[in-house]
Design an enzyme around this catalytic site. Sequence first.
Site, PDB file in Angstrom:
ATOM      1  N   PRO A  88       0.815  -1.222   0.000  1.00  0.00           N
ATOM      2  CA  PRO A  88       0.000   0.000   0.000  1.00  0.00           C
ATOM      3  C   PRO A  88       0.851   1.277   0.000  1.00  0.00           C
ATOM      4  O   PRO A  88       0.342   2.367  -0.227  1.00  0.00           O
ATOM      5  CB  PRO A  88      -0.839  -0.117   1.276  1.00  0.00           C
ATOM      6  CG  PRO A  88      -0.268  -1.231   2.065  1.00  0.00           C
ATOM      7  CD  PRO A  88       0.576  -2.067   1.168  1.00  0.00           C
ATOM      8  N   GLU A 115       2.129  -7.747   8.662  1.00  0.00           N
ATOM      9  CA  GLU A 115       2.140  -6.285   8.802  1.00  0.00           C
ATOM     10  C   GLU A 115       3.117  -5.628   7.841  1.00  0.00           C
ATOM     11  O   GLU A 115       3.330  -4.429   7.895  1.00  0.00           O
ATOM     12  CB  GLU A 115       2.503  -5.903  10.243  1.00  0.00           C
ATOM     13  CG  GLU A 115       1.524  -6.423  11.272  1.00  0.00           C
ATOM     14  CD  GLU A 115       0.092  -5.959  11.023  1.00  0.00           C
ATOM     15  OE1 GLU A 115      -0.109  -4.753  10.852  1.00  0.00           O
ATOM     16  OE2 GLU A 115      -0.812  -6.806  11.006  1.00  0.00           O
ATOM     17  N   ARG A 152      -4.506  -7.987 -20.233  1.00  0.00           N
ATOM     18  CA  ARG A 152      -5.493  -7.609 -21.245  1.00  0.00           C
ATOM     19  C   ARG A 152      -4.956  -6.593 -22.257  1.00  0.00           C
ATOM     20  O   ARG A 152      -5.599  -6.312 -23.263  1.00  0.00           O
ATOM     21  CB  ARG A 152      -6.800  -7.141 -20.596  1.00  0.00           C
ATOM     22  CG  ARG A 152      -6.656  -5.946 -19.702  1.00  0.00           C
ATOM     23  CD  ARG A 152      -7.924  -5.696 -18.921  1.00  0.00           C
ATOM     24  NE  ARG A 152      -9.046  -5.324 -19.780  1.00  0.00           N
ATOM     25  CZ  ARG A 152      -9.143  -4.186 -20.434  1.00  0.00           C
ATOM     26  NH1 ARG A 152      -8.168  -3.302 -20.359  1.00  0.00           N
ATOM     27  NH2 ARG A 152     -10.186  -3.920 -21.183  1.00  0.00           N
ATOM     28  N   ASP A 167     -11.067   1.515 -23.730  1.00  0.00           N
ATOM     29  CA  ASP A 167     -11.418   1.397 -22.316  1.00  0.00           C
ATOM     30  C   ASP A 167     -11.543   2.725 -21.628  1.00  0.00           C
ATOM     31  O   ASP A 167     -10.942   3.697 -22.036  1.00  0.00           O
ATOM     32  CB  ASP A 167     -10.273   0.701 -21.544  1.00  0.00           C
ATOM     33  CG  ASP A 167     -10.132  -0.718 -21.959  1.00  0.00           C
ATOM     34  OD1 ASP A 167     -11.098  -1.260 -22.459  1.00  0.00           O
ATOM     35  OD2 ASP A 167      -9.020  -1.248 -21.769  1.00  0.00           O
TER      36      ASP A 167
HETATM   37  N1  ADE Z   1      -0.833  -5.172   0.096  1.00  0.00           N
HETATM   38  C1  ADE Z   1      -1.735  -4.801   1.031  1.00  0.00           C
HETATM   39  N2  ADE Z   1      -2.494  -3.786   0.607  1.00  0.00           N
HETATM   40  C2  ADE Z   1      -2.080  -3.493  -0.676  1.00  0.00           C
HETATM   41  C3  ADE Z   1      -2.467  -2.529  -1.636  1.00  0.00           C
HETATM   42  N3  ADE Z   1      -3.442  -1.648  -1.414  1.00  0.00           N
HETATM   43  N4  ADE Z   1      -1.807  -2.513  -2.806  1.00  0.00           N
HETATM   44  C4  ADE Z   1      -0.809  -3.383  -3.045  1.00  0.00           C
HETATM   45  N5  ADE Z   1      -0.388  -4.304  -2.172  1.00  0.00           N
HETATM   46  C5  ADE Z   1      -1.016  -4.375  -0.983  1.00  0.00           C
END
Ligand code: ADE
Length: 245
Positions: A88, A115, A152, A167
């Site tokens: 993330p 985590e 794709r 798209d």
């Molecule tokens: N691992 C956990 N959350 C994630 C996300 N939002 N994007 C990529 N990998 C992740």
Amino acid sequence: MIFDILTLFPEMFLSPLEESILGKACEEGLITVNLINIRDYAEGRHRVTDDYPYGGGKGMIMKPEPIIRGIKAIRSQHTETRVILMTPQGSPLRQEVAKRLAQLSRICLVCGRYEGVDERVRDFVHEEISIGDYVLTGGEVAALVVIDAIARLIPGVLGDKGSSEEDSFSQGLLEYPQYTRPREFEGRKVPEVLLSGDHQTIEQWRRREALRRTWERRPDLLAKTELSKEDQELFDELKGSSGTR
Ligand code: ADE
């Protein structure tokens, strides 16, 4: 395109890669997905892949050695491999990112769990990608999103089912509304223009609706998109008729 996936849960990938368009792409060899269990690179009788964070705190962290050994094993055989950590904290996956990655021949996706991963893993990856501002239980689902978005775009994968050029996002706009039969459903009619057979008018209607939808739902996209003179005229018409300007 070859994907090497480093994960603790290779089986999470099986069914999504067997079905539908991705299934066919794998079958036809347009994409190859190698599933590699990070545990295979862990040492000791218990093959431990996680540990407590230094400094304390909740949850477990993925140990650096198994992941880095896995990355090195792949890179030693295929030096061209681009290594991407799913996290993330990565840069957001966008259509233009998928397009850039679709040009490569080999990508290794590293899936974190728990985590997070030991910070030192970052020295062994080329980039980090996030699929959105939310936290998943691990990188596996995110990696599947990346595989899907890239696959794709590979010639032959969509076949005659459609072209990825029209798209949402590929021209910086959301897609126009689509209809199929019946012509009327519970009082909701298909717009008359789509039944007219007048291709030029239909194209113009679609473009205007794409602009309208983007303006209403994703003004941020519109701000980044360069509009042609015709688009600008359609857009001005829209703004004029909306009563807000
Ligand atoms: N691992 C956990 N959350 C994630 C996300 N939002 N994007 C990529 N990998 C992740």
